[in-house]
Write an enzyme that holds these catalytic residues in place. Structure first.
Site: not given
Ligand code: IMP
Ligand code: MG
Length: 436
Positions: A153, A155, A161, A189, A341, A349, A373
């Site tokens: 993943d 963030d 984050d 992601t 958000d 996923k 996470d």
């Molecule tokens: P991950 O932890 O890598 O899955 O990223 C999640 C974060 O990506 C979310 O909390 C958003 O802040 C950001 N994000 C940006 N674009 C998108 C989208 O199109 N869908 C979902 N999350 C997005």
């Molecule tokens: Mg994450």
């Protein structure tokens, strides 16, 4: 009659991982019986030492018993007519397991690091058990020479984050080490962009490091980035300025994705957008709505933080409305709390990881590991990858690990430092394997 238990159950199950909570309950008994909270003086040392040894033995025995129950559960899963295992009776929400888990050995490993059985006031915790499960998972994969794909993943797993994967990120040399050993890498992601340049902006540290370490171009196409959970796939190539190029749909789309037509996608996102707007009106949320090609989300202006209650309420309401709608029954989606958000994405996923497995020639779930996470049942986006082995993640309802559990084995981490520690554990186990 509404008992306190039922209120807790109704209100909190989305914030609990039942397998971990159950193991925690088993370990609480020897903790209560053996710990010596009154032993604080020098002359109490022998009592404390004896209690530590007993606690270690009892915890280890319990982990061995759970290990055996999981083996029995795996045996029940096999065959054309899977039957109900004892573990399923004890933990009804338990999923299926891709590999065995050497929990006793993993407990001893973590006990040496975290001194779980030395504690007199703090019982074995959720995090202790989550980390034991992670260790057991990587032990099983490495020892069985089964690790072919690791997906991460973004963030909270690789970087904080909302941040980016910069040049000085300590995960980079560890990921390069895995790649040199022939392990394929996927960054899966939720961040959903259609252009490669946007992913380069977020992940440039890793992409530049791979390019710099690979003058013979052996690593070309050994790393992919899956954006929007399961919607946009890019592969690493040193020949592009942003080190990524889009992969043609035919090379990674799964047969089920045929139903993800523009019409079905638009219908689902319309329902989700209306549900989000209802929540905004109802709770007067200080946010903006963002509609994308494959997602719709809400986010506050810079400097404003949404409360946990606002985030969780919104995610649970939206999830329920979309899953009850005809559009939500036609294609998979994922509603999750991103920390500050909320997004509803098409797919999730588990699809993202399975598409990476397909792109790399059909890697099995038992040979791939997703590190994330967010593994709780609602509002988390890693969860669906799993429903298999390790059940876990931060206490933040999210989607990473939970969805990932349907696709492969998983490791539930709470921050990027833990991701580094997990990668070090893999390297240490690989080293140990080389010596034996
Ligand atoms: P991950 O932890 O890598 O899955 O990223 C999640 C974060 O990506 C979310 O909390 C958003 O802040 C950001 N994000 C940006 N674009 C998108 C989208 O199109 N869908 C979902 N999350 C997005
Ligand atoms: Mg994450």
């Amino acid at each position: 009659m509404t008992t306190r238990y039922r209120v807790e159950y109704a209100l909190k199950t989305h914030r609990r991982d039942q397998l971990i909570e159950w193991i925690k309950g088993l370990l609480a008994v020897p903790f209560v019986l053996l710990s010596q909270p009154t032993a604080i003086y020098e002359e109490d040392k022998p009592v404390v030492n004896a209690a530590q040894v007993s606690a270690n033995g009892r915890y280890a025995q319990i982990m061995k018993d759970v290990e055996d129950l999981i083996n029995d559960h795996i045996a029940h899963q096999k065959g054309p007519n899977p039957t109900v295992s004892k573990l399923r009776l004890l933990v009804p929400s338990v999923g299926s397991f891709f590999t065995k888990l050497p929990l006793q050995e993993a407990f001893e490993w973590q006990d040496q690091k975290r001194f779980i059985s030395s504690r007199r006031f703090v019982a074995p915790s959720f995090n202790d058990i989550r980390l034991i499960l992670n260790s057991a998972q990587v032990m099983s994969l490495v020892r069985g020479s089964r690790l072919e794909l690791v997906t991460f993943d973004g963030d909270v797993t690789l970087y904080d984050d909302g941040e980016s994967l910069n040049d000085d990120n300590p995960c980079i040399p560890r990921i390069l080490d895995l790649m040199r050993k022939g392990v394929r890498i996927g960054i899966v992601t939720a961040a959903g962009y259609t252009e490669a340049e946007k992913y380069y902006e977020r992940l440039h540290g890793l992409l530049d490091a791979v390019a710099a370490s690979d003058s013979s171009h052996k690593l070309e196409h050994c790393l992919v980035v899956m954006g929007g959970e399961s919607n946009f796939l890019f592969t690493y190539t040193p020949h592009s300025p942003c080190k990524l190029e889009p992969v043609p749909d035919a090379d990674w789309h799964l047969p089920e994705m045929r139903d993800w037509t523009e019409e079905n996608v638009t219908a689902l996102l319309d329902v989700a957008e209306a549900a989000l707007k209802d929540c905004i009106a109802c709770m007067k949320l200080p946010v903006q709505v963002l509609r994308k090609k494959r997602a719709v989300g809400i986010f506050p202006s810079k400097g404003i933080r949404l409360s946990r209650e606002q985030l969780e309420e919104t995610v649970l309401v939206v999830q329920r409305i979309v899953e009850m709608s005809p559009a939500g029954k036609r294609i998979p989606f994922c509603a999750f709390n991103g920390g500050n958000d909320i997004f509803v994405d098409i797919g999730d996923k588990s699809w993202g990881v399975m598409a990476c497995q397909r792109y790399f020639g059909g890697i099995e779930g038992s040979r791939s590991l997703h590190v994330g996470d967010q593994f709780l049942s609602a509002g988390a986006n890693d969860f669906k990858v799993t429903l298999s082995t390790v059940c876990g993640g931060t206490q933040r309802p999210g989607v990473d690990t939970k969805q990932a559990r349907l696709a492969c084995t998983t490791a539930w981490i709470a921050n990027p430092t833990e991701t580094c520690q997990l990668l070090d554990e893999i390297a240490e186990l690989e080293g140990g394997k080389a010596m034996t």
